[in-house]
Design a protein around this motif. Sequence first.
Motif, PDB file in Angstrom:
ATOM      1  N   UNK A  14      69.887  21.635  63.079  1.00 44.93           N
ATOM      2  CA  UNK A  14      69.184  22.151  61.900  1.00 44.93           C
ATOM      3  C   UNK A  14      70.024  23.241  61.247  1.00 44.93           C
ATOM      4  N   UNK A  15      70.575  24.131  62.066  1.00 49.25           N
ATOM      5  CA  UNK A  15      71.445  25.191  61.544  1.00 49.25           C
ATOM      6  C   UNK A  15      72.734  24.621  60.973  1.00 49.25           C
ATOM      7  N   UNK A  16      73.257  23.582  61.625  1.00 50.26           N
ATOM      8  CA  UNK A  16      74.470  22.936  61.133  1.00 50.26           C
ATOM      9  C   UNK A  16      74.228  22.341  59.751  1.00 50.26           C
ATOM     10  N   UNK A  17      73.075  21.682  59.553  1.00 51.06           N
ATOM     11  CA  UNK A  17      72.782  21.085  58.245  1.00 51.06           C
ATOM     12  C   UNK A  17      72.602  22.170  57.192  1.00 51.06           C
ATOM     13  N   UNK A  19      73.991  25.161  57.138  1.00 48.47           N
ATOM     14  CA  UNK A  19      75.323  25.703  56.846  1.00 48.47           C
ATOM     15  C   UNK A  19      76.132  24.724  55.987  1.00 48.47           C
ATOM     16  N   UNK A  20      76.040  23.439  56.317  1.00 57.16           N
ATOM     17  CA  UNK A  20      76.772  22.410  55.579  1.00 57.16           C
ATOM     18  C   UNK A  20      76.319  22.381  54.110  1.00 57.16           C
ATOM     19  N   UNK A  21      75.016  22.473  53.888  1.00 60.21           N
ATOM     20  CA  UNK A  21      74.477  22.462  52.526  1.00 60.21           C
ATOM     21  C   UNK A  21      74.892  23.720  51.774  1.00 60.21           C
ATOM     22  N   UNK A  41      65.601  24.551  51.774  1.00 62.26           N
ATOM     23  CA  UNK A  41      65.023  23.204  51.715  1.00 62.26           C
ATOM     24  C   UNK A  41      65.643  22.315  52.787  1.00 62.26           C
ATOM     25  N   UNK A  42      66.970  22.404  52.944  1.00 63.20           N
ATOM     26  CA  UNK A  42      67.651  21.592  53.960  1.00 63.20           C
ATOM     27  C   UNK A  42      67.167  21.938  55.357  1.00 63.20           C
ATOM     28  N   UNK A  43      66.963  23.208  55.608  1.00 63.54           N
ATOM     29  CA  UNK A  43      66.484  23.646  56.908  1.00 63.54           C
ATOM     30  C   UNK A  43      65.092  23.072  57.194  1.00 63.54           C
ATOM     31  N   UNK A  44      64.200  23.175  56.222  1.00 59.10           N
ATOM     32  CA  UNK A  44      62.835  22.665  56.393  1.00 59.10           C
ATOM     33  C   UNK A  44      62.818  21.150  56.615  1.00 59.10           C
ATOM     34  N   UNK A  45      63.571  20.422  55.804  1.00 58.90           N
ATOM     35  CA  UNK A  45      63.557  18.965  55.893  1.00 58.90           C
ATOM     36  C   UNK A  45      64.297  18.470  57.141  1.00 58.90           C
ATOM     37  N   UNK A 105      59.639  22.856  49.935  1.00 63.38           N
ATOM     38  CA  UNK A 105      60.966  22.318  49.644  1.00 63.38           C
ATOM     39  C   UNK A 105      61.025  21.774  48.219  1.00 63.38           C
ATOM     40  N   UNK A 106      59.966  21.122  47.802  1.00 60.17           N
ATOM     41  CA  UNK A 106      59.937  20.555  46.452  1.00 60.17           C
ATOM     42  C   UNK A 106      60.041  21.644  45.384  1.00 60.17           C
TER      43      UNK A 106
END
Length: 131
Positions: A14-17, A19-21, A41-45, A105-106
């Motif tokens: 989740x943290x990797x995603x 950071x990537x975003x 949003x990336x973290x939540x999704x 997120x939306x």
Amino acid sequence: MFLKSVEIKDESDILTSRRMVRDASLGMGFGIVDQTKLATAASELSRNIYRYAGFGTVSIESIKNPDGIKIIFEDEGPGMEDTELAMKEGYTTTPGSLGLGLSGSKRLVDEMTIDSEPGKGTRIEIIKYLP
């Protein structure tokens, strides 16, 4: 154009995603506020993938005309019975949750689409345009 992808199979992903975003949005020229919105949003999704499906992927693409970023969250989990209900603020199937993940997120992005079917998984796309 495809930029990056990460598998969500562990809570640390989740943290990797996130950071990537954040890194991709910075590289595309988004300001700090939009970087933070996209990362949140990336973290939540991504957390939803981990929590409900156990495994999935997050992919980032750049888009043109207008320029922006598209982030795709895919899993083969249980899917959603009613996506409209799932998008309502305060709705949750998780005890102790505030029910703000999808609806929150939306609000952070310009566009969000959900394609989900019970037993077949979920695909969520979010888009944020460069100002």
